[in-house]
Design a protein around this motif. Structure first.
Motif, short mmCIF file in Angstrom:
data_model
loop_
_atom_site.label_atom_id
_atom_site.label_comp_id
_atom_site.label_asym_id
_atom_site.label_seq_id
_atom_site.Cartn_x
_atom_site.Cartn_y
_atom_site.Cartn_z
N ASN A 15 0.80 -1.22 0.00
CA ASN A 15 0.00 0.00 0.00
C ASN A 15 0.84 1.27 0.00
OD1 ASN A 15 0.84 -0.60 2.65
ND2 ASN A 15 -0.71 0.75 3.51
N ILE A 16 2.16 1.14 -0.09
CA ILE A 16 3.04 2.31 -0.12
C ILE A 16 3.55 2.51 -1.54
CG2 ILE A 16 5.15 3.36 0.77
CD1 ILE A 16 4.79 1.83 3.33
N VAL A 17 3.34 3.71 -2.05
CA VAL A 17 3.83 4.08 -3.38
C VAL A 17 4.97 5.07 -3.21
CG1 VAL A 17 3.24 5.13 -5.59
CG2 VAL A 17 1.52 3.79 -4.35
N ILE A 18 6.16 4.71 -3.67
CA ILE A 18 7.32 5.59 -3.57
C ILE A 18 7.65 6.12 -4.96
CG2 ILE A 18 9.73 5.79 -2.88
CD1 ILE A 18 9.33 3.43 -1.02
N LYS A 19 7.67 7.44 -5.09
CA LYS A 19 7.98 8.07 -6.36
C LYS A 19 9.13 9.05 -6.16
CE LYS A 19 4.77 6.07 -8.80
NZ LYS A 19 5.10 5.20 -9.95
N THR A 20 9.89 9.23 -7.22
CA THR A 20 11.02 10.17 -7.18
C THR A 20 10.74 11.33 -8.12
OG1 THR A 20 12.60 8.40 -6.66
CG2 THR A 20 13.49 10.44 -7.60
N LEU A 21 11.02 12.55 -7.63
CA LEU A 21 10.80 13.75 -8.43
C LEU A 21 11.96 14.71 -8.19
CD1 LEU A 21 8.92 15.48 -10.27
CD2 LEU A 21 7.89 16.36 -8.16
N ASP A 22 12.71 15.00 -9.23
CA ASP A 22 13.80 15.96 -9.14
C ASP A 22 13.52 17.11 -10.11
OD1 ASP A 22 15.31 14.47 -7.29
OD2 ASP A 22 16.10 13.20 -8.90
N ASN A 23 13.49 18.32 -9.58
CA ASN A 23 13.24 19.49 -10.42
C ASN A 23 13.81 20.73 -9.75
OD1 ASN A 23 11.36 20.20 -8.41
ND2 ASN A 23 9.64 19.36 -9.57
N GLU A 24 13.56 21.89 -10.31
CA GLU A 24 14.11 23.15 -9.80
C GLU A 24 13.16 23.86 -8.85
OE1 GLU A 24 17.24 24.15 -10.33
OE2 GLU A 24 17.45 22.22 -11.36
N ILE A 25 12.10 23.22 -8.46
CA ILE A 25 11.09 23.84 -7.59
C ILE A 25 11.44 23.51 -6.14
CG2 ILE A 25 8.64 23.90 -6.98
CD1 ILE A 25 8.08 23.22 -9.94
N HIS A 26 11.38 24.51 -5.26
CA HIS A 26 11.81 24.32 -3.88
C HIS A 26 10.67 24.45 -2.88
CE1 HIS A 26 15.90 24.31 -5.36
NE2 HIS A 26 15.67 25.46 -6.00
N THR A 27 9.49 24.07 -3.27
CA THR A 27 8.34 24.05 -2.36
C THR A 27 7.69 22.68 -2.43
OG1 THR A 27 6.62 24.71 -3.93
CG2 THR A 27 7.95 26.48 -2.96
N PRO A 28 6.78 22.37 -1.50
CA PRO A 28 6.11 21.06 -1.56
C PRO A 28 5.06 20.96 -2.67
CG PRO A 28 6.03 22.03 0.67
CD PRO A 28 6.46 23.10 -0.27
N SER A 29 4.83 22.03 -3.42
CA SER A 29 3.76 22.03 -4.41
C SER A 29 3.91 20.92 -5.45
CB SER A 29 3.70 23.38 -5.13
OG SER A 29 3.28 24.40 -4.25
N SER A 30 5.08 20.84 -6.09
CA SER A 30 5.22 19.87 -7.18
C SER A 30 5.16 18.43 -6.67
CB SER A 30 6.50 20.14 -7.98
OG SER A 30 7.65 20.02 -7.18
N PRO A 31 5.79 18.05 -5.54
CA PRO A 31 5.62 16.67 -5.08
C PRO A 31 4.19 16.36 -4.66
CG PRO A 31 6.92 17.94 -3.51
CD PRO A 31 6.81 18.76 -4.75
N ARG A 32 3.47 17.34 -4.14
CA ARG A 32 2.07 17.09 -3.80
C ARG A 32 1.25 16.87 -5.06
NH1 ARG A 32 1.69 21.83 0.82
NH2 ARG A 32 2.33 20.58 2.62
N ASN A 33 1.46 17.72 -6.07
CA ASN A 33 0.75 17.54 -7.34
C ASN A 33 1.09 16.19 -7.97
OD1 ASN A 33 -0.61 19.99 -7.30
ND2 ASN A 33 0.98 21.08 -8.43
N TYR A 34 2.37 15.84 -7.92
CA TYR A 34 2.81 14.56 -8.51
C TYR A 34 2.16 13.40 -7.78
CZ TYR A 34 6.14 11.39 -10.79
OH TYR A 34 6.71 10.40 -11.54
N SER A 44 -10.46 16.88 -8.42
CA SER A 44 -10.22 16.57 -9.83
C SER A 44 -11.19 17.32 -10.74
CB SER A 44 -10.32 15.07 -10.05
OG SER A 44 -10.16 14.74 -11.40
N GLN A 45 -12.48 17.29 -10.38
CA GLN A 45 -13.49 17.93 -11.23
C GLN A 45 -13.29 19.44 -11.33
OE1 GLN A 45 -17.23 16.73 -9.56
NE2 GLN A 45 -17.25 14.75 -10.64
N ASN A 46 -12.75 20.03 -10.26
CA ASN A 46 -12.56 21.48 -10.24
C ASN A 46 -11.13 21.89 -10.57
OD1 ASN A 46 -15.21 22.83 -9.17
ND2 ASN A 46 -14.92 21.00 -7.89
N ASP A 47 -10.33 20.87 -10.98
CA ASP A 47 -8.95 21.13 -11.39
C ASP A 47 -8.19 21.92 -10.32
OD1 ASP A 47 -6.79 20.88 -13.09
OD2 ASP A 47 -7.19 22.76 -14.13
N ILE A 48 -8.35 21.51 -9.06
CA ILE A 48 -7.67 22.19 -7.95
C ILE A 48 -6.34 21.50 -7.69
CG2 ILE A 48 -7.79 22.78 -5.50
CD1 ILE A 48 -10.86 22.81 -5.80
N THR A 49 -5.27 22.20 -7.96
CA THR A 49 -3.92 21.69 -7.70
C THR A 49 -3.10 22.79 -7.03
OG1 THR A 49 -3.17 22.44 -9.88
CG2 THR A 49 -3.98 20.16 -9.72
#
Length: 864
Positions: free
Chosen positions: A66-85, A184-189
């Motif tokens: 039940n644990i999903v581990i994903k890796t995300l490397d980018n130039e963004i320094h806030t939790p926004s992109s990993p939360r969206n991902y 999802s329906q309201n495209d809230i990210t």
């Protein structure tokens, strides 16, 4: 969305180089969820994470379906992109967010999922508790206006309540559960281009679309760990261009609220006041940066109104939140010139509030407070003062019942205080003056079980102006307990000793009783005392009497000979019950010896010792280290009756100047008689100054006598150390020595000969310098003196004195006082003056005939 989803809730965790111990706490909190770990989909996004830490996480979480581990490397320094991902992989009907160093309480997800289902809500809002990594951090917590006697409150578009929903600090996604299909329906990210407040922007968009929201005012579901490296705690250290980007992000947050028709009156005031404070202290903010910030934020500053008084903000705070953003954000040119910044850093805002409040007192009219508009004018118009300035005025108030002579507000207490020469003084204290002291004490004791050596004086008849006599620490205790009983803001503080011992009704020695109850309480987490002298006295007492203490704990009796009333003894016995298991544990600890492990053996949960151990108390702090091993020790606060001056920097004898309640000036100790004290921005690092205080209890430009050494000054931030007290030095043999210089030589001499010195005193007369040392044990001293003449020790003492001051040409004389001579002097003074023991300061510099006479008449005869 799946008709029969595999998981009940998806939890998304953005992970960026989090401490693994903290991460494990969050992991354990998920495994302990009452909803069942198997019903939780946990999505961990490793965002710009170091390879070794990434491996540690993968090893820890390996093999969990039940644990999903994903890796995300980018130039963004806030939790926004990993939360969206992470949202892309969520499959459960509901989504929650858990930061990598935080945790859920055990029933969080079961409770919130059940509420989502019951009410078909798009959002459930719950409470979060917080834990500070270290004292002094800003506690970002959600205080609410909701009716907290209700377990749940359902809000829909027909009974929308903007003021309650959007006042205070709100908007953190971690204390909310969301309907995934609704998002999802309201495209809230999360907006990945907003550098600060991205979760607030996300929540605003969700509120703008939601039809039904369930609030749980009583339910604590989240444990928030506030670390010193977070953005909000370290914002003032950011480069100027980063702060400009924050301002641009704030604009987008505010516009989103306006676009969604959401009330943000408090949010505007709070965010922009916080940002104005950051701008005041920011180290790398150029004029161009300030102008850019003004361009982004000026329209929103003008929208700030004066907030209504509530538990969220006082009238004074509302006024500050209205004025400060206008003053700082809208006037970048003043800051660039330096005039405005210096005014802020010098504390002139605090000064003018004090002067305005007191301009109709006799003192205020005499020196025309109403006309003073600059700190320099205040220095010109109002003379320096000493206690003798106020003594006749205090007498008029206490004996005749006069008021309004030097303070507009009611004098609630007179603080019994000892001068450097042993005179008893009465310092006035208003409610405003006491508030920072009580808050500091509350911060120390809240949510902990404490053994405290603070003690109030017995209550006496009030003076004719209705002011009561007490000690500073007694007042702090009284105000704290009053606050606990009469407000709804309980601090869950627990004390090991009964309240009757904290507030005795008569002059008596309660040490045995305090020790008895404290040792009986195994759950003690911290030891608090006004000074380390009191702790050393307590531990020495326990070392001498532990057998009878253990007997009384086992039997639930009080057999130690006490000079207390029968009624008090009866009440104390009522608090006792026999505890053989605890007594046996203590016997094992004490029988093993009083070494550095003793306190951990006595109180396994002891995590901190807070007591002032600097200045004249340093010799007791050295003795205390024998007992404390690796238990953290903290000086707490440098406080006097005139001002709460500084908060200690943990692990050092340095202090951070506390601003906002008092106005400070600094008089160079080498200055000519006609040189005026300096303001904070004119101080030089390494130099020593006498502290001058203007406070909220009617003292104006008061010479405290305390000397401080400037260690570091950055803008309005001042780090200082103590350098003694004016007049507490002795001139002899062509040189001048402070108390600290004598103490250092005592330590060096004791180390050279292996002597166990408990205390010391000194004075100078026409024959030269006399040193009186107090041994801990006469037997050991007698053995030493059989092989070493006192003159040999005196020679070494002189040698060490000359190392520190080559002008010294005299020879000193050394004598030995009887053990506990200093405690005897303190107790005689205490009972004569009807003071608490900690109010009598150590008599190291014998600067009066009375002191010299006492200590020279208590010399061990065999050392003469």
């Amino acid at each position: 969305m799946e008709k029969f989803p595999k998981y009940q809730v998806s939890v998304i965790t953005p992970f960026h180089n989090v401490d693994m111990d903290m991460f494990r706490r969050g992991y354990e909190s998920l495994k302990c969820q009452s909803i069942g770990f198997e019903n939780i989909q946990w999505i961990v996004v490793l965002h710009n994470t170091k390879p070794q830490i990434r491996e540690d996480v993968e090893d820890l979480l390996a093999g969990q379906e039940n644990i999903v581990i994903k890796t995300l490397d980018n130039e963004i320094h806030t939790p926004s992109s990993p939360r969206n991902y992470g949202l892309q992989f969520a499959t459960a009907p509901y989504v929650g967010f858990l930061d990598g160093d935080d945790s859920f309480t055990p029933r969080c997800l079961q409770t919130t999922v059940a509420k989502m289902k019951k009410h078909a809500a798009q959002m459930v809002v719950f409470r979060r508790e917080y834990e500070l990594e270290q004292e002094g951090l800003f506690p970002l917590t959600e205080i609410v206006l909701w009716d907290q006697t209700k377990e749940e409150i359902l809000i829909d578009r027909d009974n929308w309540d903007d003021i309650k929903m959007f006042s205070g600090i709100w908007g953190m996604v971690t204390s909310r559960l969301f309907d995934r299909e609704f998002l999802s329906q309201n495209d809230i990210t999360f907006d990945e281009t907003v550098p600060y407040g991205e979760d607030l922007l996300f929540t605003i968009e969700a509120y703008g679309k939601a039809e039904r929201i369930c609030y749980l005012p009583q339910f604590i579901g989240y444990h928030y760990f506030i670390n010193s490296g977070s953005t909000v705690q370290s914002m003032e250290n950011k480069p100027g261009k980063v702060l400009v980007s924050y301002a641009e992000g704030f604009r987008r947050v505010f516009d989103a609220a306006f676009r969604n028709g959401i009330y943000i009156g408090y949010l505007l005031a709070h965010f922009l006041t916080m940002f104005a404070l950051v701008m005041i202290h920011a180290k790398d903010l150029t004029l161009a940066d300030r102008k850019a910030i003004k361009e982004y934020l000026e329209p929103y500053v003008h929208k700030i109104s004066v907030l209504p008084t509530s538990k969220l903000c006082t009238e004074q705070e509302a006024k500050m939140m209205y004025e400060l953003p206008r003053e700082v954000i809208l006037h970048p040119e003043n800051f660039d010139k330096g005039f405005h910044m210096q005014s802020v850093w010098n504390g002139e805002g605090t000064l003018f509030k004090i002067l305005q409040e007191n301009n109709n007192t006799d003192y205020g009219r005499r020196y025309c407070f109403a006309a003073l508009q600059a700190a320099e004018g205040y220095q010109v118009r109002v003379p320096l003062s000493s206690y003798s300035t106020y003594a006749p005025l205090i007498q008029l108030q206490t004996q005749i019942g006069e008021h309004g002579i030097f303070a507009a507000n009611q004098i609630k207490y007179y603080l019994l205080t000892e001068s450097e020469k042993g005179d008893i003084l009465l310092f006035p204290a208003t409610q405003k003056h006491l508030e920072p002291y009580v808050k500091a004490f509350t911060d120390i004791v809240q949510d902990k079980t404490s053994f405290t050596l603070f003690e109030s004086l017995p209550k006496r008849r009030a003076y004719n102006d209705r002011g009561s006599l007490n000690s500073l620490t007694g007042v702090i205790l009284s105000e704290f307990f009053w606050q606990e009983r009469n407000t709804l803001q309980g601090n869950q503080a627990k004390f090991a000793t009964p309240e009757e011992l904290l507030f005795p009704t008569e002059e008596l020695d309660t040490l045995y009783l305090r020790v008895l109850f404290a040792l009986k309480e195994q759950a003690v987490e911290q030891l608090i005392a006004p000074s380390t002298w009191g702790i050393v006295e307590t531990l020495t007492f326990v070392e001498k009497h532990w057998e009878i203490i253990c007997h009384d704990i086992e039997k639930g009796e009080i057999t130690f000979a006490l000079d207390v009333s029968t009624e008090l003894l009866r009440r104390m016995k009522g608090h006792l019950s026999g505890d053989k298991e605890r007594a046996d544990r203590l016997r094992r600890a004490f029988s093993a010896g009083f070494d550095s492990k003793i306190l951990s053996g006595v109180w396994p949960n002891l995590k901190r010792i807070t007591a002032f151990g600097d200045g004249p108390f340093r010799i007791y702090t050295d003795r205390l280290r024998r007992y404390i091993s690796d238990i953290p020790f903290d000086n707490g606060y440098f406080m006097t009756s005139a001002a709460l001056v500084g908060q200690s920097i943990e692990g050092t004898n340095k202090y951070r100047l506390l601003e906002g309640s008092n106005f400070y000036e600094f008089l160079p100790i080498t200055s000519a008689d006609d040189e005026k004290p300096r303001l904070l921005t004119k101080l030089n690092e390494g130099e020593v100054y006498e502290l001058i205080v203007t406070n909220q209890a009617g003292l104006y430009r008061y010479r405290t006598g305390y000397l401080i050494r400037v260690e570091e000054r950055n803008g309005g931030n001042l780090i200082f150390s103590l350098a003694g007290r004016r007049g507490q030095s002795v001139a002899v043999g062509g040189a001048t020595f402070s108390e600290d210089a004598i103490y250092q030589v005592v330590v060096k001499t004791a180390d050279k000969y292996g002597l166990d010195v408990a205390d010391f005193a000194f004075y100078a007369d026409e024959t030269g310098l006399t040193i009186l040392l107090e041994p801990t044990d006469l037997t050991e001293l007698s053995d030493f003196l059989c092989n070493n003449a006192t003159e040999v020790i005196a020679d070494s003492f002189d040698e060490f004195l000359r190392q520190g001051n080559t002008d010294y040409t005299a020879r000193c004389k050394i004598f030995w006082n009887m053990p506990q001579t200093h405690l005897l002097y303190r107790d005689l003074r205490r009972y004569r003056e009807q003071a608490a023991p900690y109010q009598i300061e150590p008599a190291h510099f014998l600067n009066t005939p009375e002191k010299i006479n006492f200590f020279t008449h208590n010399i061990w005869s065999q050392s003469i």
